[in-house]
Scaffold this active site. Structure first.
Site, PDB file in Angstrom:
ATOM      1  CG  HIS A 117      -1.199   3.805   4.532  1.00 56.33           C
ATOM      2  ND1 HIS A 117      -2.118   3.206   5.380  1.00 56.33           N
ATOM      3  CD2 HIS A 117      -0.650   2.821   3.785  1.00 56.33           C
ATOM      4  CE1 HIS A 117      -2.126   1.898   5.138  1.00 56.33           C
ATOM      5  NE2 HIS A 117      -1.248   1.644   4.175  1.00 56.33           N
ATOM      6  CB  SER A 122      -0.932   0.017   1.221  1.00 62.88           C
ATOM      7  OG  SER A 122      -0.195  -0.122   2.431  1.00 62.88           O
ATOM      8  CG  ASP A 126      -3.763   4.959   7.988  1.00 67.08           C
ATOM      9  OD1 ASP A 126      -2.843   5.795   8.099  1.00 67.08           O
ATOM     10  OD2 ASP A 126      -3.910   4.246   6.984  1.00 67.08           O
TER      11      ASP A 126
END
Length: 214
Positions: A188, A28, A185
């Site tokens: 990221h 990701s 979060d």
């Protein structure tokens, strides 16, 4: 004959003008997870950074959110098309989140490096640092695999994916210091965080490009 010679020269010029094509294999962090504008992701920003430095380069985003080193190895063959000149590998973060055995992660990364070597592709191996919550032996084994594999397969090594954030005064182990550079979060990076990461990785990618065709 003259027309034929011109055609050959024209073809040669077009081949020489082709950009260096690099596949960015990752999870990701490579894919650009959570970013509203995908042009803010790692691959587009890194490509732009390199082009601004004068590199004739095209980056292909082979990042898949949630991917582990095993996933990266399993899809490597179709990620590497005939036009690819080099490979960036940024995997291991999800292995850490799952507490996977470093021996398995190492074997997967070695499989990726073996395949790239067989294809004659230079590799940039981007390291992830293990946290301390799995114990000192786990951390030592996980952290060492990047250094050792890079040396074994003559890969360019970026010792810390988050080096650019550290340069800006942030510490990945300190959530408070990361807040300005991360999404909500806390895992990221936001566009500014990506920009700093790119500044840290950029010189290593330039080193990778210098190996293409050598």
């Amino acid at each position: 004959m003259r027309n034929a010679a011109i055609a050959v020269l024209s073809l040669s010029s077009s081949v020489l003008a082709e950009p260096v094509t690099i596949v960015a294999l990752g999870d990701s962090l490579t894919a650009g997870y959570g970013l509203a504008d995908q042009t803010d992701g790692l691959v587009p920003q890194l490509e732009g950074w390199l082009q601004a430095k004068g590199a004739d380069v095209a980056l292909q985003n082979a990042g898949v959110s949630g991917d582990t080193t095993a996933g990266g190895l399993s899809r490597l063959a179709w990620a590497l098309g005939p036009e690819v000149d080099a490979l960036i590998v940024t995997l291991g973060g999800n292995d850490l989140l799952r507490g996977l055995d470093p021996a398995g992660s190492r074997a997967n990364l070695e499989g990726i490096l073996k395949e790239a070597t067989a294809r004659g592709l230079p590799v940039l191996l981007v390291a992830m640092a293990a946290p301390t919550n799995f114990g000192p032996e786990y951390k030592a084994a996980f952290d060492a695999m990047y250094v050792e594999l890079a040396a074994q397969y003559n890969a360019v090594l970026a010792e810390d994916f988050f080096a650019g954030l550290r340069t800006a005064g942030a510490d990945p182990a300190d959530p408070a210091s990361l807040a300005a550079f991360m999404q909500t979060d806390g895992i990221h990076p936001n566009p500014e965080g990506v920009r700093l990461i790119v500044e840290g990785l950029g010189p290593k990618v330039e080193e990778l490009i210098a190996r293409v065709g050598s």
